[in-house]
Design a protein around this motif. Structure first.
Motif, PDB file in Angstrom:
ATOM      1  N   LEU A 111      58.351  -3.880-106.959  1.00  0.00           N
ATOM      2  CA  LEU A 111      58.019  -3.529-105.587  1.00  0.00           C
ATOM      3  C   LEU A 111      59.254  -3.395-104.712  1.00  0.00           C
ATOM      4  O   LEU A 111      60.280  -4.058-104.960  1.00  0.00           O
ATOM      5  CB  LEU A 111      57.090  -4.593-104.988  1.00  0.00           C
ATOM      6  N   PRO A 112      59.189  -2.596-103.650  1.00  0.00           N
ATOM      7  CA  PRO A 112      60.298  -2.510-102.704  1.00  0.00           C
ATOM      8  C   PRO A 112      60.419  -3.804-101.918  1.00  0.00           C
ATOM      9  O   PRO A 112      59.436  -4.546-101.744  1.00  0.00           O
ATOM     10  CB  PRO A 112      59.892  -1.341-101.795  1.00  0.00           C
ATOM     11  N   GLU A 113      61.591  -4.081-101.423  1.00  0.00           N
ATOM     12  CA  GLU A 113      61.863  -5.354-100.770  1.00  0.00           C
ATOM     13  C   GLU A 113      60.943  -5.591 -99.581  1.00  0.00           C
ATOM     14  O   GLU A 113      60.453  -6.704 -99.370  1.00  0.00           O
ATOM     15  CB  GLU A 113      63.329  -5.398-100.309  1.00  0.00           C
ATOM     16  N   GLY A 114      60.687  -4.556 -98.784  1.00  0.00           N
ATOM     17  CA  GLY A 114      59.846  -4.732 -97.607  1.00  0.00           C
ATOM     18  C   GLY A 114      58.437  -5.189 -97.954  1.00  0.00           C
ATOM     19  O   GLY A 114      57.861  -6.037 -97.278  1.00  0.00           O
ATOM     20  N   VAL A 115      57.876  -4.627 -99.007  1.00  0.00           N
ATOM     21  CA  VAL A 115      56.535  -5.015 -99.443  1.00  0.00           C
ATOM     22  C   VAL A 115      56.562  -6.392-100.096  1.00  0.00           C
ATOM     23  O   VAL A 115      55.668  -7.222 -99.884  1.00  0.00           O
ATOM     24  CB  VAL A 115      55.970  -3.967-100.418  1.00  0.00           C
ATOM     25  N   LEU A 116      57.593  -6.647-100.875  1.00  0.00           N
ATOM     26  CA  LEU A 116      57.693  -7.917-101.595  1.00  0.00           C
ATOM     27  C   LEU A 116      57.784  -9.098-100.640  1.00  0.00           C
ATOM     28  O   LEU A 116      57.255 -10.179-100.929  1.00  0.00           O
ATOM     29  CB  LEU A 116      58.929  -7.895-102.507  1.00  0.00           C
ATOM     30  N   THR A 117      58.419  -8.911 -99.505  1.00  0.00           N
ATOM     31  CA  THR A 117      58.619 -10.014 -98.559  1.00  0.00           C
ATOM     32  C   THR A 117      57.683  -9.924 -97.358  1.00  0.00           C
ATOM     33  O   THR A 117      57.787 -10.713 -96.426  1.00  0.00           O
ATOM     34  CB  THR A 117      60.066 -10.022 -98.047  1.00  0.00           C
ATOM     35  N   ARG A 118      56.756  -8.982 -97.369  1.00  0.00           N
ATOM     36  CA  ARG A 118      55.865  -8.790 -96.225  1.00  0.00           C
ATOM     37  C   ARG A 118      55.001 -10.020 -95.971  1.00  0.00           C
ATOM     38  O   ARG A 118      54.469 -10.622 -96.898  1.00  0.00           O
ATOM     39  CB  ARG A 118      54.964  -7.576 -96.470  1.00  0.00           C
ATOM     40  N   LYS A 119      54.827 -10.343 -94.700  1.00  0.00           N
ATOM     41  CA  LYS A 119      53.936 -11.418 -94.300  1.00  0.00           C
ATOM     42  C   LYS A 119      52.494 -10.955 -94.461  1.00  0.00           C
ATOM     43  O   LYS A 119      52.168  -9.806 -94.201  1.00  0.00           O
ATOM     44  CB  LYS A 119      54.204 -11.805 -92.847  1.00  0.00           C
ATOM     45  N   LYS A 120      51.617 -11.862 -94.878  1.00  0.00           N
ATOM     46  CA  LYS A 120      50.225 -11.491 -95.100  1.00  0.00           C
ATOM     47  C   LYS A 120      49.600 -10.958 -93.817  1.00  0.00           C
ATOM     48  O   LYS A 120      49.760 -11.512 -92.744  1.00  0.00           O
ATOM     49  CB  LYS A 120      49.410 -12.670 -95.616  1.00  0.00           C
ATOM     50  N   SER A 121      48.832  -9.878 -93.977  1.00  0.00           N
ATOM     51  CA  SER A 121      48.109  -9.287 -92.857  1.00  0.00           C
ATOM     52  C   SER A 121      46.632  -9.232 -93.207  1.00  0.00           C
ATOM     53  O   SER A 121      46.279  -8.815 -94.310  1.00  0.00           O
ATOM     54  CB  SER A 121      48.628  -7.874 -92.564  1.00  0.00           C
ATOM     55  N   PRO A 122      45.741  -9.642 -92.282  1.00  0.00           N
ATOM     56  CA  PRO A 122      44.299  -9.595 -92.581  1.00  0.00           C
ATOM     57  C   PRO A 122      43.821  -8.160 -92.733  1.00  0.00           C
ATOM     58  O   PRO A 122      44.490  -7.205 -92.312  1.00  0.00           O
ATOM     59  CB  PRO A 122      43.661 -10.264 -91.348  1.00  0.00           C
ATOM     60  N   TYR A 123      42.627  -8.021 -93.312  1.00  0.00           N
ATOM     61  CA  TYR A 123      41.995  -6.702 -93.406  1.00  0.00           C
ATOM     62  C   TYR A 123      41.880  -6.121 -92.004  1.00  0.00           C
ATOM     63  O   TYR A 123      41.460  -6.815 -91.073  1.00  0.00           O
ATOM     64  CB  TYR A 123      40.617  -6.835 -94.051  1.00  0.00           C
ATOM     65  N   PRO A 124      42.266  -4.874 -91.794  1.00  0.00           N
ATOM     66  CA  PRO A 124      42.346  -4.327 -90.430  1.00  0.00           C
ATOM     67  C   PRO A 124      40.983  -4.087 -89.799  1.00  0.00           C
ATOM     68  O   PRO A 124      39.991  -3.825 -90.470  1.00  0.00           O
ATOM     69  CB  PRO A 124      43.098  -3.009 -90.637  1.00  0.00           C
ATOM     70  N   THR A 125      40.976  -4.185 -88.477  1.00  0.00           N
ATOM     71  CA  THR A 125      39.806  -3.864 -87.672  1.00  0.00           C
ATOM     72  C   THR A 125      40.191  -2.738 -86.721  1.00  0.00           C
ATOM     73  O   THR A 125      41.359  -2.573 -86.379  1.00  0.00           O
ATOM     74  CB  THR A 125      39.327  -5.104 -86.893  1.00  0.00           C
ATOM     75  N   SER A 126      39.229  -1.950 -86.306  1.00  0.00           N
ATOM     76  CA  SER A 126      39.526  -0.776 -85.496  1.00  0.00           C
ATOM     77  C   SER A 126      40.106  -1.158 -84.132  1.00  0.00           C
ATOM     78  O   SER A 126      39.514  -1.970 -83.412  1.00  0.00           O
ATOM     79  CB  SER A 126      38.263   0.061 -85.285  1.00  0.00           C
ATOM     80  N   PRO A 127      41.243  -0.568 -83.740  1.00  0.00           N
ATOM     81  CA  PRO A 127      41.809  -0.831 -82.411  1.00  0.00           C
ATOM     82  C   PRO A 127      41.325   0.170 -81.358  1.00  0.00           C
ATOM     83  O   PRO A 127      41.775   0.132 -80.216  1.00  0.00           O
ATOM     84  CB  PRO A 127      43.309  -0.653 -82.659  1.00  0.00           C
ATOM     85  N   ASP A 128      40.428   1.068 -81.739  1.00  0.00           N
ATOM     86  CA  ASP A 128      40.030   2.177 -80.871  1.00  0.00           C
ATOM     87  C   ASP A 128      39.118   1.685 -79.745  1.00  0.00           C
ATOM     88  O   ASP A 128      38.012   1.207 -80.000  1.00  0.00           O
ATOM     89  CB  ASP A 128      39.306   3.237 -81.708  1.00  0.00           C
TER      90      ASP A 128
END
Length: 619
Positions: free
Chosen positions: A532-549
């Motif tokens: 994996l690329p470094e940015g993805v490998l070290t990425r902080k966990k993000s929850p499943y997205p919800t609509s910002p609209d």
């Protein structure tokens, strides 16, 4: 994947058995759009809806294993799932004299059962829920996979047992009602927990993960062939990080290779997080899979944004896809599709219940529908956080130290979702249901049977306790959600991190190995660091997205107003008066927190469920 149903009745099936079986089977048409079948005898009926994945031309079900003569029936099988080691088992069984007419895994299960009986399941690697009827012994077995990836419901009363993949199939039998008693209501108002073996509909139960249920004239008997409890209490493994990472990588490579076996198009879900990116990278490196299709979800209002959760997912998913070499598609959903009342009704219908978290449900259903246009099978990164301690509530002191399930503790670790749910419910109902007492009892029951190695430190014991709770009460909720919404779109979702061999490895690793390098899931990062690329490998966990609209919130507000103008029967029995106050509708439809528009979403989900199912609320 498929849908299974049927029943056994020792007083005889009755003249309407075929019609009732077909009605139950039709409830699973979304799970099996490619074919249907039923099999009946004096006491048993088995039904099946098929989604063709392996041996598309053959493998029709229910499948029969003949007896000593061609006219006799020995075993009948209706099966939902995938057996990933069926080729090895087929070879072993062939060496023992079994002959095969198809190349399907279904026939392998039948032959294995004939050879080893109920012990055959101990040899299976896969995700499955199936029913085996022994015509000679007049006995039914119901079997569910190790982690409970595939659902299996049943209703037992006297000399009759009714079963089905989904509750809607069981409810289609005239002997089962849609009654919801106090126990059922407790489950409905506690959607962040899936209580093992239970279902909100009165009299409907679920076969436990790793369980075999036997029904005969002697009644019901259950046994466990696999149980996380016996694993979680083992002494800590002495592995160092390099050894653990190497073993985990070896298992991941083997598991993904097994789970990419398919006779139909296959893809991956790719959010740009560590787990889905690792699965996509391994799949893409397999022979013949270069350029595997990968899919992510996005929302129209996030297209120009750089800081919404979906925009972050889009950025990291593209970075991962470019590095890995997958053929990536970003599925963009607009507010009109998300807010379509028919889509909400479909998500509620898919789950048979009002449980869910608003546009997270609708977006997953719509994403699966779009993916289904390109593939029949999708690999997901689900379950890594539960078995490897990836969530914030594995680390946040208030959650870890709470005397309850950490994700419902009074802490910010899960966005106070539990507290937000209960704030919508009628206080008198909460009091009547004794929710606090019920949760306390269930929590004590959950941990009561865990006898840890005395050598484990207090911190290690608590870490393992949370893993156990996460797998048995939280992951099962997510797996049910994923199965229902993907199968509603006719898409088979496979979950490599649920391979029981991976679970057996990682749950006994020390907390320091789980968090190696000072990061959650550190051992997984070490295992897949070269992929994996470094940015993805070290990425902080993000929850499943919800609509910002904000347009979605406006549409939701109008829908809540419409429901409150003519609420369905039962809505005012469940919700607090202030939640149903028309003057406060705008408060229910507002983008904030871990799940946006939350109060409005809950109202609309319950309204849809009450309208579609007309449940009998017995309180």
């Amino acid at each position: 994947m498929c849908g299974i149903s049927g029943w056994v009745e020792y007083s005889g099936l009755g003249p309407d058995a075929q019609a009732v079986a077909e009605k139950m089977n039709d409830e699973h048409v979304h799970r099996g759009p490619d074919g249907a079948g039923t099999w009946l005898s004096r006491y048993a009926v088995l039904a099946h809806r098929r989604l063709s994945v392996i041996d598309v031309e053959n493998g029709a079900q229910p499948m029969v294993l003949p007896g000593p003569t061609a006219s006799e029936v020995r075993l009948v099988l209706t099966y939902n799932g995938e057996l990933y080691n069926y080729r090895e088992l087929r070879s072993e069984l062939a060496s023992r004299g079994h002959a095969f007419r198809t190349s399907s895994d279904t026939e392998v299960i039948l032959a294995a059962w004939a050879e080893w009986g109920v012990r055959a399941v101990e040899r299976f690697n896969g995700i499955f829920a199936f029913a085996v009827w022994d015509e000679r012994e007049e006995t039914l077995w119901l079997v569910r996979d190790h982690l409970g990836v595939k659902p299996l419901h049943y209703h037992h009363e006297g000399d009759r047992l009714i079963f089905g993949s989904e509750a809607k199939s069981v409810l289609a039998h005239p002997g089962v009602s849609t009654a919801i008693d106090e126990d059922g209501l407790r489950q409905l108002v506690l959607p962040l927990l899936k209580f093992p073996g239970t279902n909100p509909y009165r009299g409907v139960s679920e076969v436990l993960p790793g369980q075999v249920l036997e029904f005969s004239r002697r009644g019901v008997r259950t046994t466990r062939y696999w149980d996380l409890k016996s694993l979680i209490v083992r002494p800590a493994e002495a592995n160092d990080l390099d050894d653990a990472a190497e073993e985990l990588r070896s298992l991941l490579d083997d598991t993904v290779a097994r789970q990419t076996i398919s006779d139909v198009p296959l893809c991956t879900f790719l959010s740009g997080g560590l787990d889905s990116s690792a699965i996509t990278a391994i799949a893409n490196g397999l022979p013949g899979r270069r350029g595997v299709g990968s899919f992510s979800v996005d929302f129209t209002d996030a297209a120009g944004s750089a800081d919404s959760r979906s925009a972050l997912d889009r950025r990291y998913a593209l970075e991962a896809a470019e590095f890995i070499g997958s053929h990536h598609s970003n599925i963009v959903l607009d507010s009109s599709r998300l807010a379509d009342g028919a889509v909400r009704d479909a998500t509620v219908r898919a789950r048979d219940l009002p449980n869910g978290f608003g546009d997270l449900e609708m977006s997953l259903l719509l994403l699966c529908g779009e993916v289904r246009k390109h593939a029949t099978v999708a690999l997901s990164g689900e379950a890594a956080d539960e078995i490897l301690g990836g969530y914030r509530w594995f680390q946040e002191p208030a959650a870890v130290g709470a005397d309850t399930f950490p994700w419902i503790a009074d802490s910010p670790a899960h966005g106070y979702l539990h507290q937000r749910v209960l704030s919508t419910i009628d206080p008198q109902l909460v009091k009547q249901l004794r929710i606090d007492e019920y949760l306390s009892d269930e929590y004590a029951t959950a941990l009561g049977g865990l006898a840890f190695d005395p050598a484990l430190s207090r911190a290690e014991r608590r870490h393992r306790e949370i893993i156990y709770l996460a797998v048995t009460y939280f992951l099962t909720m997510l797996l049910d959600r994923s199965d229902r919404l993907s199968m509603a779109a006719g898409l088979e979702m496979r979950v490599p991190f649920c391979d029981h061999r991976i679970v057996e490895l990682v749950v006994t690793l020390s907390q320091s190995i789980h968090n190696a390098g000072g990061r959650e899931k550190g051992v997984l990062r070490a295992a897949v660091g070269d992929l994996l690329p470094e940015g993805v490998l070290t990425r902080k966990k993000s929850p499943y997205p919800t609509s910002p609209d904000p347009d979605y919130s406006r549409k939701l507000e109008a829908q809540v107003a419409s429901v409150l103008a003519a609420p369905p029967d039962g809505l005012r029995d469940i919700f607090a008066a202030h939640v149903l106050d028309p003057a406060r509708i705008a408060d229910s439809a507002r983008s904030h927190g871990l799940v946006s528009n939350f109060e409005g979403e809950v109202i609309l989900n319950f309204a849809s469920w009450l309208r579609q199912y007309s449940p009998q609320l017995v309180v």
